[in-house]
Design a protein around this motif. Structure first.
Motif, PDB file in Angstrom:
ATOM      1  N   PRO A  50     134.362 -33.862  19.459  1.00 44.57           N
ATOM      2  CA  PRO A  50     134.489 -32.755  20.139  1.00 44.57           C
ATOM      3  C   PRO A  50     134.012 -31.590  19.206  1.00 44.57           C
ATOM      4  N   LEU A  51     133.914 -31.751  17.694  1.00 51.23           N
ATOM      5  CA  LEU A  51     133.748 -30.836  16.915  1.00 51.23           C
ATOM      6  C   LEU A  51     132.571 -30.426  16.576  1.00 51.23           C
ATOM      7  N   TRP A  52     131.604 -31.180  16.992  1.00 54.70           N
ATOM      8  CA  TRP A  52     130.350 -30.781  16.461  1.00 54.70           C
ATOM      9  C   TRP A  52     129.759 -29.494  16.691  1.00 54.70           C
ATOM     10  N   ASP A  53     130.088 -29.030  18.079  1.00 57.10           N
ATOM     11  CA  ASP A  53     129.544 -27.794  18.646  1.00 57.10           C
ATOM     12  C   ASP A  53     130.095 -26.688  17.612  1.00 57.10           C
ATOM     13  N   ASP A  54     131.623 -26.854  17.563  1.00 50.29           N
ATOM     14  CA  ASP A  54     132.041 -25.863  16.765  1.00 50.29           C
ATOM     15  C   ASP A  54     131.465 -25.672  15.483  1.00 50.29           C
ATOM     16  N   ILE A  55     131.322 -26.758  14.816  1.00 50.47           N
ATOM     17  CA  ILE A  55     130.505 -26.733  13.460  1.00 50.47           C
ATOM     18  C   ILE A  55     129.015 -26.058  13.626  1.00 50.47           C
ATOM     19  N   VAL A  56     128.185 -26.537  14.543  1.00 51.20           N
ATOM     20  CA  VAL A  56     127.236 -25.839  14.630  1.00 51.20           C
ATOM     21  C   VAL A  56     127.186 -24.229  14.895  1.00 51.20           C
ATOM     22  N   ALA A  57     128.158 -24.040  15.617  1.00 50.80           N
ATOM     23  CA  ALA A  57     128.383 -22.376  16.125  1.00 50.80           C
ATOM     24  C   ALA A  57     128.534 -21.616  14.758  1.00 50.80           C
ATOM     25  N   GLN A  58     129.321 -22.309  13.570  1.00 48.03           N
ATOM     26  CA  GLN A  58     129.265 -21.646  12.428  1.00 48.03           C
ATOM     27  C   GLN A  58     128.125 -21.215  11.735  1.00 48.03           C
ATOM     28  N   TYR A  84     125.804 -46.803  12.231  1.00 47.90           N
ATOM     29  CA  TYR A  84     124.931 -45.702  11.865  1.00 47.90           C
ATOM     30  C   TYR A  84     124.174 -44.682  12.885  1.00 47.90           C
ATOM     31  N   ALA A  85     123.477 -45.753  13.614  1.00 46.94           N
ATOM     32  CA  ALA A  85     122.509 -45.132  14.334  1.00 46.94           C
ATOM     33  C   ALA A  85     123.041 -44.733  15.632  1.00 46.94           C
ATOM     34  N   ARG A  86     124.168 -45.116  16.050  1.00 41.68           N
ATOM     35  CA  ARG A  86     125.013 -44.519  17.137  1.00 41.68           C
ATOM     36  C   ARG A  86     125.714 -43.217  16.928  1.00 41.68           C
ATOM     37  N   GLN A  87     126.171 -43.201  15.482  1.00 37.86           N
ATOM     38  CA  GLN A  87     126.637 -41.841  15.116  1.00 37.86           C
ATOM     39  C   GLN A  87     125.452 -40.907  14.936  1.00 37.86           C
ATOM     40  N   LYS A  88     124.301 -41.261  14.503  1.00 37.61           N
ATOM     41  CA  LYS A  88     123.099 -40.162  14.056  1.00 37.61           C
ATOM     42  C   LYS A  88     122.603 -39.888  15.616  1.00 37.61           C
ATOM     43  N   SER A  89     122.741 -40.715  16.645  1.00 38.24           N
ATOM     44  CA  SER A  89     122.153 -40.369  17.918  1.00 38.24           C
ATOM     45  C   SER A  89     122.980 -39.436  18.711  1.00 38.24           C
ATOM     46  N   ASN A  90     124.033 -39.050  18.201  1.00 38.29           N
ATOM     47  CA  ASN A  90     125.197 -38.048  18.850  1.00 38.29           C
ATOM     48  C   ASN A  90     124.258 -36.595  19.045  1.00 38.29           C
ATOM     49  N   PRO A  91     124.068 -36.171  20.392  1.00 40.12           N
ATOM     50  CA  PRO A  91     123.138 -35.068  20.561  1.00 40.12           C
ATOM     51  C   PRO A  91     123.546 -33.729  19.704  1.00 40.12           C
ATOM     52  N   VAL A  92     124.902 -33.668  19.688  1.00 40.70           N
ATOM     53  CA  VAL A  92     125.105 -32.200  18.915  1.00 40.70           C
ATOM     54  C   VAL A  92     125.064 -32.465  17.449  1.00 40.70           C
ATOM     55  N   TYR A  93     125.528 -33.704  16.975  1.00 40.59           N
ATOM     56  CA  TYR A  93     125.296 -33.800  15.865  1.00 40.59           C
ATOM     57  C   TYR A  93     123.767 -33.593  15.293  1.00 40.59           C
ATOM     58  N   GLN A  94     122.854 -34.184  16.265  1.00 48.80           N
ATOM     59  CA  GLN A  94     121.617 -34.004  16.024  1.00 48.80           C
ATOM     60  C   GLN A  94     121.072 -32.415  15.917  1.00 48.80           C
ATOM     61  N   GLN A  95     121.828 -31.541  16.767  1.00 54.95           N
ATOM     62  CA  GLN A  95     121.323 -30.310  16.571  1.00 54.95           C
ATOM     63  C   GLN A  95     121.912 -29.859  14.899  1.00 54.95           C
ATOM     64  N   LEU A  96     122.926 -30.169  14.517  1.00 57.97           N
ATOM     65  CA  LEU A  96     123.460 -29.904  13.235  1.00 57.97           C
ATOM     66  C   LEU A  96     122.312 -30.351  12.216  1.00 57.97           C
ATOM     67  N   ARG A  97     121.845 -31.453  12.456  1.00 61.28           N
ATOM     68  CA  ARG A  97     120.752 -31.798  11.438  1.00 61.28           C
ATOM     69  C   ARG A  97     119.420 -31.137  11.631  1.00 61.28           C
ATOM     70  N   GLN A  98     119.281 -30.681  12.668  1.00 62.22           N
ATOM     71  CA  GLN A  98     117.847 -29.872  12.861  1.00 62.22           C
ATOM     72  C   GLN A  98     118.186 -28.533  12.235  1.00 62.22           C
ATOM     73  N   SER A  99     119.304 -27.944  12.157  1.00 65.74           N
ATOM     74  CA  SER A  99     119.551 -26.606  11.632  1.00 65.74           C
ATOM     75  C   SER A  99     120.160 -26.332  10.215  1.00 65.74           C
ATOM     76  N   THR A 100     120.549 -27.647   9.461  1.00 69.31           N
ATOM     77  CA  THR A 100     121.482 -27.575   8.473  1.00 69.31           C
ATOM     78  C   THR A 100     121.060 -28.396   7.381  1.00 69.31           C
ATOM     79  N   SER A 101     121.286 -28.324   6.060  1.00 68.87           N
ATOM     80  CA  SER A 101     120.936 -28.996   5.097  1.00 68.87           C
ATOM     81  C   SER A 101     122.078 -30.343   5.233  1.00 68.87           C
ATOM     82  N   VAL A 102     121.817 -31.592   5.398  1.00 68.99           N
ATOM     83  CA  VAL A 102     122.868 -32.375   5.662  1.00 68.99           C
ATOM     84  C   VAL A 102     122.979 -33.581   4.139  1.00 68.99           C
ATOM     85  N   ILE A 103     124.191 -33.727   3.656  1.00 67.76           N
ATOM     86  CA  ILE A 103     124.179 -34.311   2.256  1.00 67.76           C
ATOM     87  C   ILE A 103     125.504 -34.925   2.419  1.00 67.76           C
TER      88      ILE A 103
END
Length: 340
Positions: A50-58, A84-103
């Motif tokens: 449930p936290l990815w949308d909160d993180i993206v909003a920041q 890993y594929a299941r985690q990476k496929s989370n649609p809101v996490y995908q939004q974070l990957r598209q907008s943010t540098s992920v390390i």
């Protein structure tokens, strides 16, 4: 070892100024100052997230995975890869990957075995899967390096941030146990000599104004019986002594693993500012509320779903960072101002 300053493909697309220096390592540089860095750990791919949308909003400039990025716990690489594929496929996490540098870096469950160290037989194979998850290019030196440690630099001189991610698994000696409890082993090591040498190089004469040092397990707390740097007190002292010796500007630790969040602080002789360890864990599940000793704790211990957020005030003199432990629906549980 040559300095490695690396980011995944997503970071290279999102940030300006990617270049390849003569050394062959990949340097990704964002000339615009980084002001927001978010981080977290302990994300079970099977559970609600449930936290990815909160993180993206920041709208963070950088997202840092601090380990247990999946719950793999297997020596079968196909099993780890599917998780890993299941985690990476989370649609809101995908939004974070598209907008943010992920390390990021791993801890034990994504490494492949609970509480595991250098005895885990599939560490080389597992490292490649972690790098795949982080979108690290196939040509990156991190693909041939033993261990998942890395450094990442952002911003131009005067407003530069260096993120140093330590691998506390690949070279770590086995834990010493008393029943189920971990007990200190003064003879054991966390990082291995190659990583120690690399870390000293990263800190020595660094021109960054802020140094964020990430570790899957907690660096400063000493009392609890779970995994921590204090299980290897000689290595912990070596780390703090190295910080005191190299005197990097604006250093702080961030950590995960514990399924709680807390802020710890120590005074390191000769450093000139307090040294903090900001623990954020977990993203999908946490411990039941409980009382736990930590002589270095500042404020409360949080047993709610959480992530960390560092906001740097580049106009403050002296330089200031505000660290928050945030939760679902834009909640804030802890706030800590750090003056460098």
């Amino acid at each position: 070892m040559k300095t490695l300053v690396t980011l995944g493909l997503i970071g290279c697309v999102a940030l300006a100024g990617c270049r390849t220096p003569k050394s062959g390592t990949t340097t990704t540089q964002q000339e615009k100052p980084v002001t927001k860095i978010a981080f977290g750990s302990c994300s079970d791919q099977k559970r609600p997230q449930p936290l990815w949308d909160d993180i993206v909003a920041q709208k963070p400039d950088v997202w840092i995975w601090l380990g247990d990025n999946i719950y793999g716990d297997s020596e079968v690489m196909d099993t780890l890869s599917a998780k890993y594929a299941r985690q990476k496929s989370n649609p809101v996490y995908q939004q974070l990957r598209q907008s943010t540098s992920v390390i990021g870096v791993w801890d034990d469950h994504d490494y492949g075995v609970n509480d595991g160290g250098k005895e885990y037989p599939k560490r080389k194979e597992s490292q490649q899967l972690m790098l795949d998850f982080l979108d690290v290019p196939k040509t990156s030196p991190l693909r041939t390096q033993e261990g998942g440690y890395s450094a990442h630099t952002y911003g131009s001189k005067g407003q530069r941030v260096k993120v140093i991610l330590l691998d506390a698994r690949y070279f770590r000696d086995p834990l010493k146990k008393d029943g189920k409890a971990n007990v200190p082993d003064p003879s054991g090591d966390m990082l291995g000599e190659a990583q120690w040498k690399w870390l000293e190089q990263q800190l020595t004469k660094s021109d960054a104004e802020v140094h964020i040092i990430g570790s899957g397990v907690q660096v400063l707390p000493e009392e609890h019986v779970y995994e921590k740097w204090a299980n290897f007190p000689t290595a912990r002292k070596r780390l703090l002594d190295l910080i005191a010796k190299t005197k990097p500007k604006g250093a702080l630790f961030i950590s995960g693993d514990r399924h709680i969040a807390e802020v710890s602080k120590v005074s390191v002789p000769g450093l000139g500012y307090d040294l903090f360890d900001i623990t954020s864990s977990g993203l999908t599940h946490v411990s039941a509320p409980h009382v736990e000793a930590n002589r270095h704790r500042v404020g409360d211990m949080v047993a709610k779903l959480n992530y960390g957020l560092i906001t740097i005030d580049w106009n403050a003199k002296p330089l200031k960072a505000t660290v928050r432990i945030n939760g679902d629906e834009q909640a804030t549980y802890l706030t800590q101002e750090i003056i460098f």
